[in-house]
Scaffold this active site. Sequence first.
Site, PDB file in Angstrom:
ATOM      1  N   PHE A 152      -3.773  -0.340   0.246  1.00  0.00           N
ATOM      2  CA  PHE A 152      -4.544   0.357   1.158  1.00  0.00           C
ATOM      3  C   PHE A 152      -3.973  -0.176   2.660  1.00  0.00           C
ATOM      4  O   PHE A 152      -4.205   0.305   3.621  1.00  0.00           O
ATOM      5  CB  PHE A 152      -6.080   0.056   1.292  1.00  0.00           C
ATOM      6  CG  PHE A 152      -6.569   0.696   0.209  1.00  0.00           C
ATOM      7  CD1 PHE A 152      -7.160   2.016   0.150  1.00  0.00           C
ATOM      8  CD2 PHE A 152      -7.204  -0.190  -1.107  1.00  0.00           C
ATOM      9  CE1 PHE A 152      -7.797   2.455  -1.183  1.00  0.00           C
ATOM     10  CE2 PHE A 152      -7.728   0.330  -1.979  1.00  0.00           C
ATOM     11  CZ  PHE A 152      -7.937   1.802  -1.990  1.00  0.00           C
ATOM     12  N   LEU A 153      -2.788  -0.720   2.557  1.00  0.00           N
ATOM     13  CA  LEU A 153      -2.128  -1.163   3.779  1.00  0.00           C
ATOM     14  C   LEU A 153      -1.783  -0.104   4.765  1.00  0.00           C
ATOM     15  O   LEU A 153      -1.514   0.919   4.102  1.00  0.00           O
ATOM     16  CB  LEU A 153      -0.912  -1.979   3.595  1.00  0.00           C
ATOM     17  CG  LEU A 153       0.468  -1.479   2.742  1.00  0.00           C
ATOM     18  CD1 LEU A 153       1.110  -0.812   3.899  1.00  0.00           C
ATOM     19  CD2 LEU A 153       1.097  -2.766   2.511  1.00  0.00           C
ATOM     20  N   GLU A 155       1.019   1.109   7.545  1.00  0.00           N
ATOM     21  CA  GLU A 155       2.440   0.759   8.034  1.00  0.00           C
ATOM     22  C   GLU A 155       2.090   0.275   9.416  1.00  0.00           C
ATOM     23  O   GLU A 155       1.258   1.040  10.182  1.00  0.00           O
ATOM     24  CB  GLU A 155       3.287   1.817   7.855  1.00  0.00           C
ATOM     25  CG  GLU A 155       3.747   1.983   6.488  1.00  0.00           C
ATOM     26  CD  GLU A 155       4.723   3.161   6.195  1.00  0.00           C
ATOM     27  OE1 GLU A 155       5.469   3.572   7.231  1.00  0.00           O
ATOM     28  OE2 GLU A 155       4.933   3.682   5.028  1.00  0.00           O
ATOM     29  N   LYS A 205      -8.463   5.703  -4.097  1.00  0.00           N
ATOM     30  CA  LYS A 205      -7.226   5.970  -3.311  1.00  0.00           C
ATOM     31  C   LYS A 205      -7.069   7.312  -2.890  1.00  0.00           C
ATOM     32  O   LYS A 205      -7.122   7.283  -1.604  1.00  0.00           O
ATOM     33  CB  LYS A 205      -5.755   5.504  -4.223  1.00  0.00           C
ATOM     34  CG  LYS A 205      -4.538   5.466  -3.478  1.00  0.00           C
ATOM     35  CD  LYS A 205      -4.690   4.392  -2.198  1.00  0.00           C
ATOM     36  CE  LYS A 205      -3.732   5.056  -1.199  1.00  0.00           C
ATOM     37  NZ  LYS A 205      -3.499   4.313   0.087  1.00  0.00           N
ATOM     38  N   PHE A 250     -10.153   6.424  13.364  1.00  0.00           N
ATOM     39  CA  PHE A 250      -9.555   7.890  12.828  1.00  0.00           C
ATOM     40  C   PHE A 250     -10.284   8.841  13.529  1.00  0.00           C
ATOM     41  O   PHE A 250     -10.702   9.924  13.188  1.00  0.00           O
ATOM     42  CB  PHE A 250      -9.760   7.970  11.364  1.00  0.00           C
ATOM     43  CG  PHE A 250      -8.498   7.298  10.555  1.00  0.00           C
ATOM     44  CD1 PHE A 250      -8.394   5.966  10.575  1.00  0.00           C
ATOM     45  CD2 PHE A 250      -7.484   8.256  10.246  1.00  0.00           C
ATOM     46  CE1 PHE A 250      -7.201   5.454  10.063  1.00  0.00           C
ATOM     47  CE2 PHE A 250      -6.412   7.635   9.475  1.00  0.00           C
ATOM     48  CZ  PHE A 250      -6.359   6.382   9.611  1.00  0.00           C
ATOM     49  N   ALA A 253      -7.606  12.162  18.664  1.00  0.00           N
ATOM     50  CA  ALA A 253      -7.041  13.292  18.557  1.00  0.00           C
ATOM     51  C   ALA A 253      -5.670  13.388  18.671  1.00  0.00           C
ATOM     52  O   ALA A 253      -5.009  12.394  19.532  1.00  0.00           O
ATOM     53  CB  ALA A 253      -7.686  14.314  19.652  1.00  0.00           C
ATOM     54  N   CYS A 261       1.726   9.199   3.311  1.00  0.00           N
ATOM     55  CA  CYS A 261       0.480   9.005   2.322  1.00  0.00           C
ATOM     56  C   CYS A 261      -0.305  10.078   2.577  1.00  0.00           C
ATOM     57  O   CYS A 261      -0.204  10.999   1.557  1.00  0.00           O
ATOM     58  CB  CYS A 261      -0.104   7.731   2.644  1.00  0.00           C
ATOM     59  SG  CYS A 261       0.821   6.425   1.938  1.00  0.00           S
ATOM     60  N   LYS A 264       1.025  13.803   1.391  1.00  0.00           N
ATOM     61  CA  LYS A 264       1.514  14.044   0.006  1.00  0.00           C
ATOM     62  C   LYS A 264       0.083  13.848  -0.816  1.00  0.00           C
ATOM     63  O   LYS A 264      -0.033  14.517  -1.963  1.00  0.00           O
ATOM     64  CB  LYS A 264       2.786  13.170  -0.347  1.00  0.00           C
ATOM     65  CG  LYS A 264       2.283  11.784  -0.753  1.00  0.00           C
ATOM     66  CD  LYS A 264       3.488  11.063  -1.344  1.00  0.00           C
ATOM     67  CE  LYS A 264       3.142   9.352  -1.495  1.00  0.00           C
ATOM     68  NZ  LYS A 264       2.018   9.004  -2.411  1.00  0.00           N
ATOM     69  N   LYS A 320       3.890   7.234  13.299  1.00  0.00           N
ATOM     70  CA  LYS A 320       3.034   6.575  14.077  1.00  0.00           C
ATOM     71  C   LYS A 320       3.708   5.114  14.782  1.00  0.00           C
ATOM     72  O   LYS A 320       4.800   4.988  14.235  1.00  0.00           O
ATOM     73  CB  LYS A 320       1.775   6.136  13.203  1.00  0.00           C
ATOM     74  CG  LYS A 320       2.253   4.962  12.229  1.00  0.00           C
ATOM     75  CD  LYS A 320       0.589   4.821  11.827  1.00  0.00           C
ATOM     76  CE  LYS A 320       0.861   3.421  10.700  1.00  0.00           C
ATOM     77  NZ  LYS A 320      -0.299   2.891  10.423  1.00  0.00           N
TER      78      LYS A 320
HETATM   79  N1  LIG Z   1       3.699   3.380   2.442  1.00  0.00           N
HETATM   80  C1  LIG Z   1       2.609   3.105   2.625  1.00  0.00           C
HETATM   81  O1  LIG Z   1       2.045   2.817   3.592  1.00  0.00           O
HETATM   82  C2  LIG Z   1       1.848   3.187   1.180  1.00  0.00           C
HETATM   83  C3  LIG Z   1       0.362   2.638   1.393  1.00  0.00           C
HETATM   84  C4  LIG Z   1      -0.451   2.798   0.137  1.00  0.00           C
HETATM   85  C5  LIG Z   1       0.072   3.219  -0.971  1.00  0.00           C
HETATM   86  N2  LIG Z   1       1.784   3.690  -0.895  1.00  0.00           N
HETATM   87  C6  LIG Z   1       1.950   4.103  -2.276  1.00  0.00           C
HETATM   88  O2  LIG Z   1       2.670   2.959  -2.687  1.00  0.00           O
HETATM   89  C7  LIG Z   1       4.172   3.650  -3.490  1.00  0.00           C
HETATM   90  C8  LIG Z   1       5.555   3.122  -2.739  1.00  0.00           C
HETATM   91  O3  LIG Z   1       5.561   3.693  -1.338  1.00  0.00           O
HETATM   92  P1  LIG Z   1       6.569   3.273  -0.538  1.00  0.00           P
HETATM   93  O4  LIG Z   1       6.199   3.653   0.680  1.00  0.00           O
HETATM   94  O5  LIG Z   1       6.507   1.618  -0.495  1.00  0.00           O
HETATM   95  O6  LIG Z   1       7.752   3.745  -1.263  1.00  0.00           O
HETATM   96  P2  LIG Z   1       9.267   3.469  -0.660  1.00  0.00           P
HETATM   97  O7  LIG Z   1      10.105   4.854  -0.865  1.00  0.00           O
HETATM   98  O8  LIG Z   1       9.510   3.089   0.637  1.00  0.00           O
HETATM   99  O9  LIG Z   1       9.819   2.491  -1.806  1.00  0.00           O
HETATM  100  C9  LIG Z   1       9.824   2.637  -3.269  1.00  0.00           C
HETATM  101  C10 LIG Z   1      11.044   1.745  -3.624  1.00  0.00           C
HETATM  102  O10 LIG Z   1      10.985   1.663  -4.921  1.00  0.00           O
HETATM  103  C11 LIG Z   1      12.628   1.761  -5.372  1.00  0.00           C
HETATM  104  N3  LIG Z   1      12.702   2.260  -6.649  1.00  0.00           N
HETATM  105  C12 LIG Z   1      12.447   3.676  -7.231  1.00  0.00           C
HETATM  106  N4  LIG Z   1      12.389   3.787  -8.567  1.00  0.00           N
HETATM  107  C13 LIG Z   1      12.722   2.364  -9.051  1.00  0.00           C
HETATM  108  C14 LIG Z   1      12.807   2.013 -10.342  1.00  0.00           C
HETATM  109  N5  LIG Z   1      12.668   2.582 -11.447  1.00  0.00           N
HETATM  110  N6  LIG Z   1      13.174   0.634 -10.491  1.00  0.00           N
HETATM  111  C15 LIG Z   1      13.153  -0.184  -9.309  1.00  0.00           C
HETATM  112  N7  LIG Z   1      12.885   0.187  -8.290  1.00  0.00           N
HETATM  113  C16 LIG Z   1      12.738   1.583  -7.826  1.00  0.00           C
HETATM  114  C17 LIG Z   1      13.374   2.726  -4.333  1.00  0.00           C
HETATM  115  O11 LIG Z   1      14.378   2.251  -4.477  1.00  0.00           O
HETATM  116  C18 LIG Z   1      12.499   2.294  -3.181  1.00  0.00           C
HETATM  117  O12 LIG Z   1      13.140   0.818  -2.569  1.00  0.00           O
HETATM  118  C19 LIG Z   1       3.732   5.135  -3.337  1.00  0.00           C
HETATM  119  O13 LIG Z   1       3.086   5.601  -4.536  1.00  0.00           O
HETATM  120  C20 LIG Z   1       3.056   5.352  -2.013  1.00  0.00           C
HETATM  121  O14 LIG Z   1       2.158   6.605  -2.070  1.00  0.00           O
HETATM  122  C21 LIG Z   1       2.429   3.813   0.293  1.00  0.00           C
END
Ligand SMILES: NC(=O)c1ccc[n+]([C@@H]2O[C@H](COP(=O)([O-])OP(=O)(O)OC[C@H]3O[C@@H](n4cnc5c(N)ncnc54)[C@H](O)[C@@H]3O)[C@@H](O)[C@H]2O)c1
Length: 433
Positions: A152-153, A155, A205, A250, A253, A261, A264, A320
Site C-alpha cells: 500500500f506504499l 510513491e 488491494k 483524496f 481536485a 496503480c 491499471k 505526482k
Molecule cells: N509502484 C507503486 O506505487 C505500487 C504500489 C503498490 C503496489 N504495486 C504493485 O507492485 C508491483 C510492482 O510494481 P513496481 O511499480 O515496483 O514495478 P516496477 O516496474 O517498478 O518493478 C518491477 C521490477 O521487476 C523486475 N522483474 C520483472 N520480471 C522479473 C523476473 N522474472 N525476475 C526478476 N525481476 C523481474 C523488473 O525488471 C523491474 O525492475 C506491481 O504489481 C504493482 O501493481 C505498486
Amino acid sequence: MKITIIGTGYVGLPSGVGFAELGQEVYCVDNNAQKIAMLQKGEVTLFEDGLADMLERNLASGKLHFTTDLPFAVKQADIVILAVGTPPHPVTKEADLQYIEAAVKDLAPHLSGYTVVATKSTVPVGTGDKLEKIMRDINPSADFDVISLPEFLREGFALHDFFYPERIIVGTDSERARKLIQQLYLPFKNSRLVFVNRKSSETIKYASNAFLAIKLNYINEIANFCEKSGADIEEVALGIGLDSRIGSKFLKAGPGYGGSCFPKDTVAMSYMARQWGLKMPLVDTAIAENDQRQIDMAQRVLALCPVANAKIAVLGLAFKNGTDDCRTSPAVKIVSELLQHNTDITAYDPQAMQTAQTLLGDKIKYADSAEQAIAGSDIVAVLTEWPEFADINWEKAGQTMKHKIIVDCRNLLPMAEIERLGFEYHGIGRGKK
Ligand SMILES: NC(=O)c1ccc[n+]([C@@H]2O[C@H](COP(=O)([O-])OP(=O)(O)OC[C@H]3O[C@@H](n4cnc5c(N)ncnc54)[C@H](O)[C@@H]3O)[C@@H](O)[C@H]2O)c1
C-alpha cells in the site's frame, strides 16, 4: 531472517532497503542486469526521498545484496517476496501475469527448507491459487506457503509508508506462514497486522485502489460543480473533509489520477467482474471520467492559449510530486493531447525529465529549470504538484512571459498573490473567480 525480494522497482527496492535497515539479511533480485549493476555500486535507479542514503548505508553494512542470481537468492530465503510488475495486458487490459508466473517458475526448483512466498505485486483474485499450483507442479516435494501481502506504499512517501504502514494485510490460512510474518513485522509495533484469507487479501488491494479512484473522481465532479455554482473547491473540500465519515484525504481536485496503480488496477478489477458476469458501474464510470478529465484539462489549456501555435510552459511531468514515475501520468497524457493541436511545449520537472523523455521523446523541449521553461511562453500549465513550483519568483518569471496566463491544474499556486502580480490565473473548481 533472510528475505529475498524478486523485482527491484518502485515497490521492491524501497522494501528491500527498508527490511535491511531493520536488520534483516536481504537479497534483492532483478532480471535487469543493468539495474542490478547500478544498485551494487550504490546508485539508485529511481527517485524516492531518503532512498539513496539508506541504500548506501545498508550496502556498506553488508545486510543488503543485489543480484541477478535468483537460484542463489531463493536458496537463502525464509521469505521470498514477489514484487515484479503486473502491467495491463496490451489487448485485454487485465493484469498481465507473465512476469510473476515467470518468476515463480524460476524460483520453484530452488526452494530449500520451509519458505513463505509472499505476493506483494497487485494480482487478480485467485492468483495465489494459480501460483501455488505452478510451483507444486514444478517442485512437488517443496515445503512452502504462498501468501498474499499486498503493498500500500505511496510513491514519494515509500520509505515513510514502509516504516509506518497504517495496516499490513496478510492473506493466508497457514499457521506456519502466520508465525513467520508475525516475526517479520515485530518491529512495526504500531501498525495493525490483519490476517485474512488469501482471496480477501487480494480483493482488499483492488477494492482500496478502486475506492480512492472513485473518491478522486467525485471531488473532480464537485470541482466542475463549483465552477458553475461560484463556490471554491478548496473551501468545499475542507468543509467536506472535516466530516470523519468522509475524511480529508483524496479530496484534492486536479487533472485526474494516474501512475502505475489506479489506472491499471481499476481496469483490471472491472475486467475480473466482467468475467463473472458482474457490472461495476461506479468503477467503470471512474475509469471513463478520469480518461475524459485529462482530455478536458488539455482542452482547457488550449482554450486559454492567447495565440495560435502558442508556446506552452509545462511545469511537472511525473504523475505526482515526490517521484520520477511517469507511468500513466496525467501530465504526459495532457502534453500528448496538446501536441495534437500545433503547440510548442517546453517542460520542466524536478525529477522526472529522464523518465518523461522515454515517453515523449523529442516531441517537446526540456528545460533545465522551471524559470527557463517559463521564459518566452504564452501560457504556463502546472500539471504536477511539486511544492517548489509555488516558490518560483513569479513576479520575475512573469516579466519573461509573452502573456501572463497560468492554468494551474493542481491548485498549487497561491491564487490571490498570483493575481495580485497581474497574472490571469485559472485554477480548478475555483468558481468565485
Ligand atoms: N509502484 C507503486 O506505487 C505500487 C504500489 C503498490 C503496489 N504495486 C504493485 O507492485 C508491483 C510492482 O510494481 P513496481 O511499480 O515496483 O514495478 P516496477 O516496474 O517498478 O518493478 C518491477 C521490477 O521487476 C523486475 N522483474 C520483472 N520480471 C522479473 C523476473 N522474472 N525476475 C526478476 N525481476 C523481474 C523488473 O525488471 C523491474 O525492475 C506491481 O504489481 C504493482 O501493481 C505498486
